[in-house]
Design a protein around this motif. Sequence first.
Motif, PDB file in Angstrom:
ATOM      1  N   ALA A 277       0.840  -1.210   0.000  1.00  0.00           N
ATOM      2  CA  ALA A 277       0.000   0.000   0.000  1.00  0.00           C
ATOM      3  C   ALA A 277       0.872   1.256   0.000  1.00  0.00           C
ATOM      4  CB  ALA A 277      -0.924  -0.007   1.215  1.00  0.00           C
ATOM      5  N   GLU A 278       1.991   1.214   0.717  1.00  0.00           N
ATOM      6  CA  GLU A 278       2.886   2.377   0.782  1.00  0.00           C
ATOM      7  C   GLU A 278       3.568   2.624  -0.561  1.00  0.00           C
ATOM      8  OE1 GLU A 278       4.518   5.651   1.563  1.00  0.00           O
ATOM      9  OE2 GLU A 278       3.111   4.785   3.012  1.00  0.00           O
ATOM     10  N   VAL A 279       4.002   1.555  -1.218  1.00  0.00           N
ATOM     11  CA  VAL A 279       4.611   1.677  -2.551  1.00  0.00           C
ATOM     12  C   VAL A 279       3.588   2.266  -3.520  1.00  0.00           C
ATOM     13  CG1 VAL A 279       5.528   0.359  -4.514  1.00  0.00           C
ATOM     14  CG2 VAL A 279       6.303  -0.168  -2.193  1.00  0.00           C
ATOM     15  N   VAL A 280       2.363   1.779  -3.453  1.00  0.00           N
ATOM     16  CA  VAL A 280       1.292   2.276  -4.333  1.00  0.00           C
ATOM     17  C   VAL A 280       1.087   3.777  -4.122  1.00  0.00           C
ATOM     18  CG1 VAL A 280      -1.209   2.191  -4.779  1.00  0.00           C
ATOM     19  CG2 VAL A 280       0.091   0.070  -4.554  1.00  0.00           C
ATOM     20  N   ARG A 281       1.101   4.191  -2.866  1.00  0.00           N
ATOM     21  CA  ARG A 281       0.905   5.610  -2.542  1.00  0.00           C
ATOM     22  C   ARG A 281       1.935   6.491  -3.252  1.00  0.00           C
ATOM     23  NH1 ARG A 281       0.672   4.869   2.811  1.00  0.00           N
ATOM     24  NH2 ARG A 281      -1.485   4.194   2.728  1.00  0.00           N
ATOM     25  N   GLN A 282       3.174   6.029  -3.291  1.00  0.00           N
ATOM     26  CA  GLN A 282       4.238   6.802  -3.949  1.00  0.00           C
ATOM     27  C   GLN A 282       3.964   6.946  -5.447  1.00  0.00           C
ATOM     28  OE1 GLN A 282       6.410   8.403  -2.059  1.00  0.00           O
ATOM     29  NE2 GLN A 282       5.434   7.344  -0.344  1.00  0.00           N
ATOM     30  N   TYR A 283       3.492   5.888  -6.067  1.00  0.00           N
ATOM     31  CA  TYR A 283       3.196   5.935  -7.511  1.00  0.00           C
ATOM     32  C   TYR A 283       1.992   6.830  -7.796  1.00  0.00           C
ATOM     33  CZ  TYR A 283       6.644   2.441  -8.838  1.00  0.00           C
ATOM     34  OH  TYR A 283       7.828   1.786  -9.079  1.00  0.00           O
ATOM     35  N   LEU A 284       0.972   6.739  -6.941  1.00  0.00           N
ATOM     36  CA  LEU A 284      -0.239   7.541  -7.175  1.00  0.00           C
ATOM     37  C   LEU A 284       0.033   9.035  -7.038  1.00  0.00           C
ATOM     38  CD1 LEU A 284      -3.074   5.413  -5.492  1.00  0.00           C
ATOM     39  CD2 LEU A 284      -2.400   5.489  -7.881  1.00  0.00           C
ATOM     40  N   LYS A 285       1.094   9.381  -6.316  1.00  0.00           N
ATOM     41  CA  LYS A 285       1.462  10.800  -6.176  1.00  0.00           C
ATOM     42  C   LYS A 285       1.835  11.427  -7.522  1.00  0.00           C
ATOM     43  CE  LYS A 285       3.266  10.922  -1.428  1.00  0.00           C
ATOM     44  NZ  LYS A 285       4.513  10.903  -0.636  1.00  0.00           N
ATOM     45  N   GLU A 286       2.260  10.591  -8.462  1.00  0.00           N
ATOM     46  CA  GLU A 286       2.660  11.087  -9.785  1.00  0.00           C
ATOM     47  C   GLU A 286       1.459  11.495 -10.643  1.00  0.00           C
ATOM     48  OE1 GLU A 286       5.301   8.330 -11.761  1.00  0.00           O
ATOM     49  OE2 GLU A 286       6.191   7.727  -9.844  1.00  0.00           O
ATOM     50  N   LEU A 287       0.274  11.108 -10.193  1.00  0.00           N
ATOM     51  CA  LEU A 287      -0.937  11.366 -10.980  1.00  0.00           C
ATOM     52  C   LEU A 287      -1.679  12.585 -10.445  1.00  0.00           C
ATOM     53  CD1 LEU A 287      -2.378   7.722 -11.146  1.00  0.00           C
ATOM     54  CD2 LEU A 287      -0.688   8.771 -12.659  1.00  0.00           C
ATOM     55  N   SER A 288      -2.462  13.199 -11.330  1.00  0.00           N
ATOM     56  CA  SER A 288      -3.348  14.274 -10.872  1.00  0.00           C
ATOM     57  C   SER A 288      -4.517  13.647 -10.121  1.00  0.00           C
ATOM     58  CB  SER A 288      -3.884  15.056 -12.081  1.00  0.00           C
ATOM     59  OG  SER A 288      -4.772  14.220 -12.826  1.00  0.00           O
ATOM     60  N   LYS A 289      -5.247  14.472  -9.394  1.00  0.00           N
ATOM     61  CA  LYS A 289      -6.414  13.980  -8.644  1.00  0.00           C
ATOM     62  C   LYS A 289      -7.415  13.329  -9.600  1.00  0.00           C
ATOM     63  CE  LYS A 289      -9.609  15.418  -5.042  1.00  0.00           C
ATOM     64  NZ  LYS A 289     -10.257  16.511  -4.331  1.00  0.00           N
ATOM     65  N   GLU A 290      -7.598  13.951 -10.758  1.00  0.00           N
ATOM     66  CA  GLU A 290      -8.551  13.425 -11.744  1.00  0.00           C
ATOM     67  C   GLU A 290      -8.084  12.055 -12.268  1.00  0.00           C
ATOM     68  OE1 GLU A 290     -10.785  14.714 -15.905  1.00  0.00           O
ATOM     69  OE2 GLU A 290      -8.795  15.479 -15.449  1.00  0.00           O
ATOM     70  N   GLU A 291      -6.804  11.927 -12.545  1.00  0.00           N
ATOM     71  CA  GLU A 291      -6.276  10.646 -13.042  1.00  0.00           C
ATOM     72  C   GLU A 291      -6.433   9.541 -11.990  1.00  0.00           C
ATOM     73  OE1 GLU A 291      -2.726  12.037 -16.117  1.00  0.00           O
ATOM     74  OE2 GLU A 291      -2.385  12.129 -13.954  1.00  0.00           O
ATOM     75  N   ARG A 292      -6.223   9.888 -10.741  1.00  0.00           N
ATOM     76  CA  ARG A 292      -6.406   8.898  -9.671  1.00  0.00           C
ATOM     77  C   ARG A 292      -7.861   8.437  -9.617  1.00  0.00           C
ATOM     78  NH1 ARG A 292      -2.694  12.229  -6.609  1.00  0.00           N
ATOM     79  NH2 ARG A 292      -4.372  13.193  -5.416  1.00  0.00           N
ATOM     80  N   GLN A 293      -8.777   9.404  -9.718  1.00  0.00           N
ATOM     81  CA  GLN A 293     -10.200   9.076  -9.666  1.00  0.00           C
ATOM     82  C   GLN A 293     -10.602   8.196 -10.855  1.00  0.00           C
ATOM     83  OE1 GLN A 293     -12.581   9.862  -7.198  1.00  0.00           O
ATOM     84  NE2 GLN A 293     -13.756   8.362  -8.400  1.00  0.00           N
ATOM     85  N   LEU A 294     -10.112   8.547 -12.041  1.00  0.00           N
ATOM     86  CA  LEU A 294     -10.465   7.788 -13.251  1.00  0.00           C
ATOM     87  C   LEU A 294      -9.880   6.373 -13.213  1.00  0.00           C
ATOM     88  CD1 LEU A 294     -10.038  10.576 -15.963  1.00  0.00           C
ATOM     89  CD2 LEU A 294     -12.190   9.489 -15.278  1.00  0.00           C
ATOM     90  N   THR A 295      -8.698   6.234 -12.608  1.00  0.00           N
ATOM     91  CA  THR A 295      -8.090   4.900 -12.485  1.00  0.00           C
ATOM     92  C   THR A 295      -8.916   4.047 -11.529  1.00  0.00           C
ATOM     93  OG1 THR A 295      -5.925   5.912 -12.834  1.00  0.00           O
ATOM     94  CG2 THR A 295      -5.948   3.664 -12.019  1.00  0.00           C
ATOM     95  N   TYR A 296      -9.350   4.666 -10.435  1.00  0.00           N
ATOM     96  CA  TYR A 296     -10.239   3.963  -9.505  1.00  0.00           C
ATOM     97  C   TYR A 296     -11.540   3.561 -10.217  1.00  0.00           C
ATOM     98  CZ  TYR A 296     -13.646   3.230  -5.801  1.00  0.00           C
ATOM     99  OH  TYR A 296     -14.646   2.705  -5.014  1.00  0.00           O
ATOM    100  N   ASP A 297     -12.092   4.490 -10.992  1.00  0.00           N
ATOM    101  CA  ASP A 297     -13.339   4.195 -11.729  1.00  0.00           C
ATOM    102  C   ASP A 297     -13.145   3.022 -12.685  1.00  0.00           C
ATOM    103  OD1 ASP A 297     -14.387   6.350 -10.400  1.00  0.00           O
ATOM    104  OD2 ASP A 297     -14.309   7.723 -12.116  1.00  0.00           O
ATOM    105  N   PHE A 298     -11.968   2.960 -13.289  1.00  0.00           N
ATOM    106  CA  PHE A 298     -11.658   1.890 -14.248  1.00  0.00           C
ATOM    107  C   PHE A 298     -11.777   0.523 -13.573  1.00  0.00           C
ATOM    108  CE2 PHE A 298      -8.734  -0.865 -16.620  1.00  0.00           C
ATOM    109  CZ  PHE A 298      -9.103  -0.607 -17.935  1.00  0.00           C
ATOM    110  N   TYR A 299     -11.359   0.445 -12.315  1.00  0.00           N
ATOM    111  CA  TYR A 299     -11.388  -0.815 -11.564  1.00  0.00           C
ATOM    112  C   TYR A 299     -12.547  -0.887 -10.573  1.00  0.00           C
ATOM    113  CZ  TYR A 299      -6.790  -1.713 -13.517  1.00  0.00           C
ATOM    114  OH  TYR A 299      -5.749  -1.933 -14.393  1.00  0.00           O
ATOM    115  N   TYR A 300     -13.507  -0.015 -10.746  1.00  0.00           N
ATOM    116  CA  TYR A 300     -14.615   0.126  -9.792  1.00  0.00           C
ATOM    117  C   TYR A 300     -15.315  -1.207  -9.509  1.00  0.00           C
ATOM    118  CZ  TYR A 300     -18.921   2.043  -7.730  1.00  0.00           C
ATOM    119  OH  TYR A 300     -19.975   2.327  -6.898  1.00  0.00           O
ATOM    120  N   LEU A 301     -15.601  -1.952 -10.563  1.00  0.00           N
ATOM    121  CA  LEU A 301     -16.291  -3.248 -10.384  1.00  0.00           C
ATOM    122  C   LEU A 301     -15.466  -4.213  -9.548  1.00  0.00           C
ATOM    123  CD1 LEU A 301     -18.101  -4.633 -13.560  1.00  0.00           C
ATOM    124  CD2 LEU A 301     -19.048  -4.121 -11.313  1.00  0.00           C
TER     125      LEU A 301
END
Length: 311
Positions: A277-301
């Motif tokens: 989870a900590e490693v993931v957090r570092q990678y997600l920092k590279e994304l904009s808030k919108e990109e993070r939300q859209l990536t979550y939406d992509f895997y929503y199901l």
Amino acid sequence: QLSDQQKVSESPLSQFRGVYLPPALHPLNKTLVKGGKWKDVDRTQEKRRSFLHDFCKKYNSRKKLRTHLMHLVSRIYVEDRHKVLYCEVPKAGCSNWKRVLMVLNGLAASAQNISHDDVHYGKHLRKLDSYDLKGIYTRLNMYIKTIFVRDPMERLVSAFRDKFEHPNSYYHPVFGKAIIKKYRHDANEEALKTGSGVKFKEFIQYLLDSHRPVGMDIHWEQVSKLCYPCLINYDFIGKFETLEEDANYFLQLVGAPAELKFPKFKDRHSSDERTSAEVVRQYLKELSKEERQLTYDFYYLDYLMFNYTSP
């Protein structure tokens, strides 16, 4: 009730067409489980099963099957001796699972000595879509079906690290070149030629692009599209987060040899820190808030089906 002959003579979809899903939730056969130490694992398992079943009932009750049967079962590995069907989810322990299936099948004496290449390129294990219709139906009805899943963001970051942060003779020239060409505006000649050095943000741009320059790949495809958990009635739902105890309980359920335990070793890049989870957090920092939300939406199901907490 159709006879076997009728089933075989019909088109692959006919048995499923018009059926409302999900199918009934059958109790697990626990007669081969020895000892009382599995109670907690079993309780967790029953919760996961009923959670997925209720989810599918709620979200899929009005959707009819539109997927070709052969595609539906194309990721499912078959182990006939212990009557096991395993749907492969890459980056969720699948290499070691395939080693275990090879041992169960009598193809190897121990999971420890099977190489990565033997696991993935050896063609030792059969997939369900290689059988005729009667063979597919029989196994879907009679065998214990299992799926092992992982937190979607962790799985995604793990796939990115594995395929793009290490030398790779397939992913760099095929995916890397196309990604750099489309999403890096100041790309130098070397990067365009080799496809190496893809940044996580560029990879996410590719993932979210409805006009991707290259297609999807099983390593970051949604589990809902790899294994169809609302169409195929999985008897056992394992999680990467509790991989060892889930896997060893499953081996008890199917009557595996007592000495066979799920391997603990990391398949490749063993010196790398595991994707946490900590490693993931570092990678997600590279994304904009919108990109993070859209990536979550992509895997929503996937988040919903398997009751993962949103990051």
